[in-house]
Motif scaffolding. Structure first.
Motif, mmCIF file in Angstrom:
data_model
loop_
_atom_site.group_PDB
_atom_site.id
_atom_site.type_symbol
_atom_site.label_atom_id
_atom_site.label_comp_id
_atom_site.label_asym_id
_atom_site.label_seq_id
_atom_site.Cartn_x
_atom_site.Cartn_y
_atom_site.Cartn_z
ATOM 1 N N GLY A 82 -6.148 -10.434 23.968
ATOM 2 C CA GLY A 82 -4.861 -10.542 23.293
ATOM 3 C C GLY A 82 -4.674 -9.393 22.317
ATOM 4 N N GLN A 83 -3.422 -8.961 22.132
ATOM 5 C CA GLN A 83 -3.136 -7.881 21.198
ATOM 6 C C GLN A 83 -1.655 -7.892 20.822
ATOM 7 N N TYR A 84 -1.389 -7.582 19.550
ATOM 8 C CA TYR A 84 -0.015 -7.449 19.064
ATOM 9 C C TYR A 84 0.276 -5.998 18.696
ATOM 10 N N ALA A 85 1.516 -5.609 18.875
ATOM 11 C CA ALA A 85 2.025 -4.399 18.244
ATOM 12 C C ALA A 85 2.633 -4.833 16.919
ATOM 13 N N LEU A 86 2.244 -4.159 15.838
ATOM 14 C CA LEU A 86 2.711 -4.508 14.505
ATOM 15 C C LEU A 86 3.711 -3.481 14.001
ATOM 16 N N GLY A 87 4.729 -3.952 13.351
ATOM 17 C CA GLY A 87 5.708 -3.059 12.740
ATOM 18 C C GLY A 87 5.953 -3.456 11.296
ATOM 19 N N TYR A 88 5.673 -2.545 10.357
ATOM 20 C CA TYR A 88 5.962 -2.810 8.956
ATOM 21 C C TYR A 88 6.000 -1.496 8.184
ATOM 22 N N TRP A 89 6.753 -1.490 7.101
ATOM 23 C CA TRP A 89 6.741 -0.352 6.193
ATOM 24 C C TRP A 89 5.496 -0.456 5.321
ATOM 25 N N GLU A 90 5.044 0.685 4.798
ATOM 26 C CA GLU A 90 3.779 0.716 4.063
ATOM 27 C C GLU A 90 3.718 -0.317 2.935
ATOM 28 N N HIS A 91 4.811 -0.473 2.211
ATOM 29 C CA HIS A 91 4.797 -1.317 1.018
ATOM 30 C C HIS A 91 5.307 -2.715 1.345
ATOM 31 N N THR A 92 4.529 -3.397 2.185
ATOM 32 C CA THR A 92 4.859 -4.728 2.677
ATOM 33 C C THR A 92 3.707 -5.673 2.379
ATOM 34 N N GLY A 93 4.037 -6.886 1.934
ATOM 35 C CA GLY A 93 3.004 -7.870 1.639
ATOM 36 C C GLY A 93 2.169 -7.448 0.440
ATOM 37 N N THR A 94 0.959 -7.977 0.355
ATOM 38 C CA THR A 94 0.020 -7.526 -0.676
ATOM 39 C C THR A 94 -0.399 -6.107 -0.302
ATOM 40 N N HIS A 95 -0.026 -5.136 -1.132
ATOM 41 C CA HIS A 95 -0.209 -3.739 -0.720
ATOM 42 C C HIS A 95 -0.541 -2.855 -1.914
ATOM 43 N N ILE A 96 -1.110 -1.717 -1.603
ATOM 44 C CA ILE A 96 -1.482 -0.744 -2.617
ATOM 45 C C ILE A 96 -0.408 0.324 -2.731
ATOM 46 N N ASP A 97 -0.201 0.807 -3.949
ATOM 47 C CA ASP A 97 0.634 1.974 -4.221
ATOM 48 C C ASP A 97 -0.301 3.131 -4.560
ATOM 49 N N ALA A 98 -0.360 4.136 -3.724
ATOM 50 C CA ALA A 98 -1.103 5.349 -4.061
ATOM 51 C C ALA A 98 -0.226 6.209 -4.970
ATOM 52 N N PRO A 99 -0.820 7.125 -5.732
ATOM 53 C CA PRO A 99 0.005 7.998 -6.583
ATOM 54 C C PRO A 99 1.128 8.696 -5.821
ATOM 55 N N ALA A 100 0.909 9.029 -4.545
ATOM 56 C CA ALA A 100 1.923 9.727 -3.751
ATOM 57 C C ALA A 100 3.193 8.902 -3.567
ATOM 58 N N HIS A 101 3.126 7.617 -3.827
ATOM 59 C CA HIS A 101 4.312 6.767 -3.692
ATOM 60 C C HIS A 101 5.396 7.163 -4.697
#
Length: 272
Positions: A82-101
């Motif tokens: 089984g396998q899914y293709a995932l689609g999301y923007w970087e800043h979705t859910g519990t997520h990290i902000d790198a300085p480049a953000h």
């Protein structure tokens, strides 16, 4: 935000998974309904707390961002895996902000120092004032109150705001709390508090249980600028902070590592 062609490709991927589905990840929000039902964060076990929301379609996202989407592209009945293709923007859910953000020449995800992803965890509880004020901020006065009860803040700590905002998660409109201009209102850090934490304690990062490091009362994103501009990282949309001690735990941030990334979903653990 999606062209008709991208939407068609995403739909075609469900009954007849092909490589074309992977090319259409930017538009997979059209089929978000295929995902599993919402699940709660994992319970506490053996001194480990999961501070991560389950990533799923329907999880609140920043206004204008598409929701996370999942499309099955392989099935056990047809090939054994089984396998899914995932689609999301970087800043979705519990997520990290790198300085480049926030900072044009700031460090991206792959450049984050690994030693900064494991740190003493400090939790500042402002849930009482956030109940009455959706734009409540973590202030230097809150830090003073915290130190009066718990002692000094450890150097190189990761400081998290517990506002209790997670109680709104089941109602995305309440979690976003948009005003008539479409701007969200939720608690966050005051910019001067972040500056103080960086200067006085050399914190490695800061986190919140809302969608933004900034309070809705700061449309200039001062906390983002102060934190990411100092080379530190942020984590947004943390879960389960009510169960974490104010001091004494260790945070482990399982950050993503994609070249040039401004952030991304991460698994965050507290070791107690």
């Amino acid at each position: 935000m999606c062209t008709p062609e991208i939407v068609r490709l995403a739909r075609d991927a469900v009954p007849r998974p092909t490589r074309r589905a992977l090319l259409g990840l930017a538009g997979l929000t059209a089929v978000a309904a295929v995902a599993p039902a919402p699940a709660a964060a994992a319970p506490r076990t053996s001194g480990v707390l999961d501070l991560t929301h389950t990533l799923r379609p329907g999880l609140p996202v920043w206004p204008g961002n598409p929701p996370m989407a999942m499309v099955p592209v392989a099935r056990h009945a047809a090939g054994g895996f089984g396998q899914y293709a995932l689609g999301y923007w970087e800043h979705t859910g519990t997520h990290i902000d790198a300085p480049a953000h926030r900072i044009p020449d700031g460090a991206s995800t792959e450049a984050l120092a690994v030693e900064d992803l494991v740190a003493p965890l400090v939790v500042i509880d402002i849930s009482d004032k956030a109940t009455d004020d959706p734009d409540a901020m973590v202030t230097v006065a809150d830090l003073d109150s915290w130190r009066a009860r718990h002692g000094d803040i450890p150097g190189g700590a990761f400081v998290a705001m517990h506002s209790g905002w997670e109680r709104h998660l089941a109602t995305p409109s309440a979690f976003l709390n948009l005003d008539e201009r479409g701007l969200p209102h939720a608690p966050g850090f005051a910019a001067e508090t972040v500056e103080y934490l960086v200067a006085q304690y050399g914190i490695v990062g800061a986190g919140v249980d809302t969608l933004s490091l900034d309070s809705g009362a700061d449309p200039g994103f001062g906390a983002h600028t102060a934190l990411l501009g100092s080379g530190r990282y942020g984590v947004e949309m943390l879960a389960g902070l009510a169960a974490v001690p104010a001091v004494g735990a260790t945070v482990v941030v399982g950050a993503p590592k994609h070249a040039g990334g401004t952030g991304g979903p991460c698994r965050v653990l507290a070791l107690t």
